[in-house]
Design a protein around this motif. Structure first.
Motif, PDB file in Angstrom:
ATOM      1  N   VAL A   1      -7.592 -45.218  22.827  1.00 45.14           N
ATOM      2  CA  VAL A   1      -8.935 -44.646  22.690  1.00 45.14           C
ATOM      3  C   VAL A   1      -8.859 -43.126  22.587  1.00 45.14           C
ATOM      4  CG1 VAL A   1     -11.075 -44.182  23.946  1.00 45.14           C
ATOM      5  CG2 VAL A   1     -10.232 -46.518  23.770  1.00 45.14           C
ATOM      6  N   PHE A   2      -8.071 -42.516  23.460  1.00 44.67           N
ATOM      7  CA  PHE A   2      -7.965 -41.062  23.450  1.00 44.67           C
ATOM      8  C   PHE A   2      -7.325 -40.554  22.162  1.00 44.67           C
ATOM      9  CE2 PHE A   2      -8.104 -42.082  28.025  1.00 44.67           C
ATOM     10  CZ  PHE A   2      -9.200 -41.298  28.382  1.00 44.67           C
ATOM     11  N   GLY A   3      -6.331 -41.308  21.675  1.00 41.63           N
ATOM     12  CA  GLY A   3      -5.718 -40.930  20.405  1.00 41.63           C
ATOM     13  C   GLY A   3      -6.690 -41.057  19.248  1.00 41.63           C
ATOM     14  N   ALA A   4      -7.461 -42.153  19.246  1.00 47.52           N
ATOM     15  CA  ALA A   4      -8.447 -42.366  18.179  1.00 47.52           C
ATOM     16  C   ALA A   4      -9.517 -41.282  18.196  1.00 47.52           C
ATOM     17  CB  ALA A   4      -9.085 -43.749  18.340  1.00 47.52           C
ATOM     18  N   MET A   5     -10.010 -40.930  19.392  1.00 49.73           N
ATOM     19  CA  MET A   5     -11.032 -39.881  19.490  1.00 49.73           C
ATOM     20  C   MET A   5     -10.493 -38.554  18.978  1.00 49.73           C
ATOM     21  SD  MET A   5     -14.036 -40.802  20.504  1.00 49.73           S
ATOM     22  CE  MET A   5     -14.722 -39.224  21.009  1.00 49.73           C
ATOM     23  N   GLY A   6      -9.228 -38.264  19.293  1.00 47.83           N
ATOM     24  CA  GLY A   6      -8.623 -37.026  18.815  1.00 47.83           C
ATOM     25  C   GLY A   6      -8.549 -36.957  17.301  1.00 47.83           C
ATOM     26  N   MET A   7      -8.302 -38.111  16.677  1.00 41.98           N
ATOM     27  CA  MET A   7      -8.234 -38.142  15.207  1.00 41.98           C
ATOM     28  C   MET A   7      -9.611 -38.150  14.560  1.00 41.98           C
ATOM     29  SD  MET A   7      -4.982 -40.641  14.332  1.00 41.98           S
ATOM     30  CE  MET A   7      -5.356 -41.946  15.496  1.00 41.98           C
ATOM     31  N   LEU A   8     -10.606 -38.725  15.242  1.00 44.56           N
ATOM     32  CA  LEU A   8     -11.952 -38.824  14.658  1.00 44.56           C
ATOM     33  C   LEU A   8     -12.696 -37.495  14.684  1.00 44.56           C
ATOM     34  CD1 LEU A   8     -13.218 -42.230  16.136  1.00 44.56           C
ATOM     35  CD2 LEU A   8     -12.714 -41.740  13.743  1.00 44.56           C
ATOM     36  N   ILE A   9     -12.475 -36.702  15.735  1.00 40.54           N
ATOM     37  CA  ILE A   9     -13.246 -35.466  15.898  1.00 40.54           C
ATOM     38  C   ILE A   9     -12.884 -34.482  14.794  1.00 40.54           C
ATOM     39  CG2 ILE A   9     -13.621 -33.462  17.376  1.00 40.54           C
ATOM     40  CD1 ILE A   9     -13.235 -35.293  19.776  1.00 40.54           C
ATOM     41  N   PRO A  10     -13.879 -34.071  13.996  1.00 41.63           N
ATOM     42  CA  PRO A  10     -13.612 -33.157  12.885  1.00 41.63           C
ATOM     43  C   PRO A  10     -13.556 -31.714  13.352  1.00 41.63           C
ATOM     44  CG  PRO A  10     -15.934 -33.684  12.935  1.00 41.63           C
ATOM     45  CD  PRO A  10     -15.297 -34.460  14.066  1.00 41.63           C
ATOM     46  N   LYS A  11     -12.966 -30.870  12.534  1.00 39.11           N
ATOM     47  CA  LYS A  11     -12.960 -29.433  12.833  1.00 39.11           C
ATOM     48  C   LYS A  11     -14.211 -28.807  12.240  1.00 39.11           C
ATOM     49  CE  LYS A  11      -7.920 -29.057  13.032  1.00 39.11           C
ATOM     50  NZ  LYS A  11      -6.717 -28.401  12.467  1.00 39.11           N
ATOM     51  N   LYS A  12     -15.322 -28.992  12.973  1.00 34.96           N
ATOM     52  CA  LYS A  12     -16.617 -28.500  12.489  1.00 34.96           C
ATOM     53  C   LYS A  12     -17.258 -27.572  13.514  1.00 34.96           C
ATOM     54  CE  LYS A  12     -17.966 -32.267   9.386  1.00 34.96           C
ATOM     55  NZ  LYS A  12     -19.021 -33.256   9.064  1.00 34.96           N
ATOM     56  N   ASN A  13     -16.468 -26.710  14.118  1.00 31.12           N
ATOM     57  CA  ASN A  13     -17.003 -25.816  15.137  1.00 31.12           C
ATOM     58  C   ASN A  13     -18.063 -24.874  14.586  1.00 31.12           C
ATOM     59  OD1 ASN A  13     -15.318 -26.853  17.172  1.00 31.12           O
ATOM     60  ND2 ASN A  13     -13.613 -25.563  16.515  1.00 31.12           N
ATOM     61  N   SER A  14     -18.004 -24.627  13.256  1.00 27.68           N
ATOM     62  CA  SER A  14     -18.996 -23.735  12.653  1.00 27.68           C
ATOM     63  C   SER A  14     -20.312 -24.450  12.380  1.00 27.68           C
ATOM     64  CB  SER A  14     -18.455 -23.159  11.337  1.00 27.68           C
ATOM     65  OG  SER A  14     -18.144 -24.214  10.428  1.00 27.68           O
ATOM     66  N   VAL A  15     -20.292 -25.796  12.402  1.00 26.55           N
ATOM     67  CA  VAL A  15     -21.512 -26.572  12.185  1.00 26.55           C
ATOM     68  C   VAL A  15     -22.116 -26.902  13.539  1.00 26.55           C
ATOM     69  CG1 VAL A  15     -22.488 -28.674  11.187  1.00 26.55           C
ATOM     70  CG2 VAL A  15     -20.537 -27.557  10.083  1.00 26.55           C
ATOM     71  N   LYS A  16     -23.343 -26.442  13.773  1.00 24.88           N
ATOM     72  CA  LYS A  16     -23.954 -26.631  15.086  1.00 24.88           C
ATOM     73  C   LYS A  16     -25.350 -27.230  14.966  1.00 24.88           C
ATOM     74  CE  LYS A  16     -21.409 -23.075  17.606  1.00 24.88           C
ATOM     75  NZ  LYS A  16     -21.506 -21.946  18.559  1.00 24.88           N
ATOM     76  N   ILE A  17     -25.696 -28.055  15.962  1.00 27.00           N
ATOM     77  CA  ILE A  17     -27.051 -28.569  16.131  1.00 27.00           C
ATOM     78  C   ILE A  17     -27.599 -27.864  17.361  1.00 27.00           C
ATOM     79  CG2 ILE A  17     -28.499 -30.583  16.529  1.00 27.00           C
ATOM     80  CD1 ILE A  17     -27.177 -30.620  13.825  1.00 27.00           C
ATOM     81  N   GLY A  18     -28.417 -26.855  17.134  1.00 29.31           N
ATOM     82  CA  GLY A  18     -28.836 -25.997  18.238  1.00 29.31           C
ATOM     83  C   GLY A  18     -27.636 -25.183  18.683  1.00 29.31           C
ATOM     84  N   SER A  19     -27.241 -25.334  19.949  1.00 32.02           N
ATOM     85  CA  SER A  19     -26.078 -24.612  20.468  1.00 32.02           C
ATOM     86  C   SER A  19     -24.854 -25.510  20.594  1.00 32.02           C
ATOM     87  CB  SER A  19     -26.420 -24.003  21.839  1.00 32.02           C
ATOM     88  OG  SER A  19     -26.789 -25.025  22.756  1.00 32.02           O
ATOM     89  N   ILE A  20     -24.962 -26.765  20.141  1.00 32.57           N
ATOM     90  CA  ILE A  20     -23.888 -27.742  20.318  1.00 32.57           C
ATOM     91  C   ILE A  20     -23.108 -27.907  19.021  1.00 32.57           C
ATOM     92  CG2 ILE A  20     -23.323 -30.127  20.908  1.00 32.57           C
ATOM     93  CD1 ILE A  20     -25.856 -30.249  22.549  1.00 32.57           C
ATOM     94  N   SER A  21     -21.790 -27.819  19.103  1.00 33.39           N
ATOM     95  CA  SER A  21     -20.941 -28.035  17.946  1.00 33.39           C
ATOM     96  C   SER A  21     -21.029 -29.485  17.495  1.00 33.39           C
ATOM     97  CB  SER A  21     -19.493 -27.676  18.290  1.00 33.39           C
ATOM     98  OG  SER A  21     -18.607 -28.136  17.298  1.00 33.39           O
ATOM     99  N   ALA A  22     -20.942 -29.696  16.182  1.00 35.53           N
ATOM    100  CA  ALA A  22     -20.998 -31.052  15.633  1.00 35.53           C
ATOM    101  C   ALA A  22     -19.876 -31.922  16.184  1.00 35.53           C
ATOM    102  CB  ALA A  22     -20.917 -30.997  14.105  1.00 35.53           C
TER     103      ALA A  22
END
Length: 285
Positions: free
Chosen positions: A129-150
Motif C-alpha cells: 500500500v505504501f509503495g503504491a501510494m508513493g507511485m500514485l502521488i503526482p508531483k503537483k506541488n504547484s497545483v493547489k486547491i485553496g492552500s492544499i497541494s493537489a
C-alpha cells in the motif's frame, strides 16, 4: 446474480466519480451539491430500510449510536468533498486507486480492536500500500486547491475513506444485530446532510443553486445503491470474493473512465502504482 450486483455496485461508484468531476468542471459548489446528495440518499435509505423491519428500531437505540452516526457522517461528507477535488486535479483512476487502498485502515483497526489475525500476505499487502501510494502521488506541488497541494488530496482521501470504511466494520461488530444496514446508512447519510446543511448556512448565499440541486439529487441515488447492490452481492457470495472484485472493478473502471472520457494523464510510474494497488487490494482482503 451476485456477480451482476457487484458490477452494478461498481457502475454506481463510477457514476459518482463522473458526476463529482462534472461538478468541478461546471464550477458548482461541491459541498452544496453533496449536501443535497445526502438528503436524497437518506430519504431512500430510510424508506427501504425501515420497510424491511429487520432490526430498524431507530428510536430505541442509544445516544452513543446517534453520535457515532453523526461522526461517521462527517467522515463521509468530508471524504467526498476532498474526493471531488482530487478527481478534478489528480484524475479519476488515480483518485479511485488511492481511495480503494484505504482498505488498509479498517484492516489495521480490525487487528487492534477485534484481534483479527494478520497473516504474512496481509503484511505484504500493507507494505505494498505504501509503495503504491508513493507511485500514485503526482508531483503537483504547484497545483493547489485553496492552500492544499493537489498531491495531498490523495493522502487526505486515503485517510478519510479509510476511517469511513472502518466505521462500517464497527457497525458490523457492534450494531448489526439491532439495526439493519440500510437504516444505519440512512442515519449516517442524515448526519452527513445535517453537517453539510449547517456549513452551507454559514457560507454566502444562495443556499442551493438549481444545478447543484439537480446534480446532487443525481449523485444521491447511485451513492445509496452502490452500497445496496454490494449488500445484495454479499448475500450470494463471501466477502473475501466480493470486496476484491468490486474494488478492482472500481480501480480499472475509474482508470479507463478518466482516460476515455476526461482525457486524464497517467504517467508510467502511476500505472505501476495502479497495478500495485490492485495487488495490495487482493492481499488485504
Amino acid at each position: 446474480m451476485a456477480y451482476l450486483y457487484l458490477l452494478l455496485s461498481s457502475a454506481c461508484s463510477l457514476t459518482i466519480a463522473h458526476l463529482l468531476k462534472l461538478t468541478e468542471v461546471k464550477e458548482l459548489r461541491t459541498l452544496n451539491t453533496l449536501t443535497v446528495n445526502y438528503l436524497v440518499a437518506a430519504i431512500f435509505a430510510f424508506s427501504v430500510g425501515l420497510s424491511q423491519k429487520a432490526g430498524g428500531e431507530v428510536l430505541s437505540q442509544s445516544s452513543f449510536l446517534i453520535v457515532f452516526c453523526i461522526i461517521v457522517g462527517a467522515f463521509f461528507i468530508g471524504n467526498f468533498v476532498v474526493y471531488g477535488k482530487s478527481v478534478h486535479t489528480n484524475g479519476v483512476g488515480i483518485t479511485i486507486a488511492a481511495m480503494r487502498l484505504s482498505l488498509l485502515i479498517p484492516v489495521v483497526i480490525s487487528v487492534f480492536l477485534y484481534a483479527e489475525y494478520l497473516g504474512i500476505l496481509k503484511i505484504v499487502g500493507i507494505l505494498l500500500v505504501f509503495g503504491a501510494m508513493g507511485m500514485l502521488i503526482p508531483k503537483k506541488n504547484s497545483v493547489k486547491i485553496g492552500s492544499i497541494s493537489a498531491s495531498w488530496l490523495l493522502v487526505i482521501t486515503f485517510v478519510l475513506s479509510g476511517f469511513a470504511d472502518a466505521s462500517l466494520k464497527i457497525y458490523e461488530e457492534e450494531f448489526r444485530t439491532s439495526l439493519n444496514e440500510l437504516t444505519f446508512m440512512g442515519m449516517v447519510f442524515a448526519g452527513a446532510f445535517i453537517i453539510g446543511f449547517v456549513l452551507c448556512l454559514l457560507r454566502s448565499k444562495p443556499l442551493i443553486r438549481k444545478k447543484e440541486l439537480l446534480l446532487g439529487a443525481a449523485i444521491g441515488i447511485p451513492n445509496l445503491y452502490s452500497s445496496i447492490f454490494l449488500i445484495y452481492a454479499l448475500g450470494g457470495i463471501d466477502g473475501s470474493i466480493a470486496y476484491p472484485i468490486v474494488n478492482i472493478l472500481n480501480v480499472l473502471g475509474g482508470t479507463f473512465l478518466g482516460l476515455l472520457v476526461w482525457n486524464d494523464q497517467v504517467s508510467y510510474k502511476q500505472w505501476g502504482g495502479i497495478a500495485a494497488a490492485i495487488i495490495a487490494i487482493l492481499l488485504l482482503i
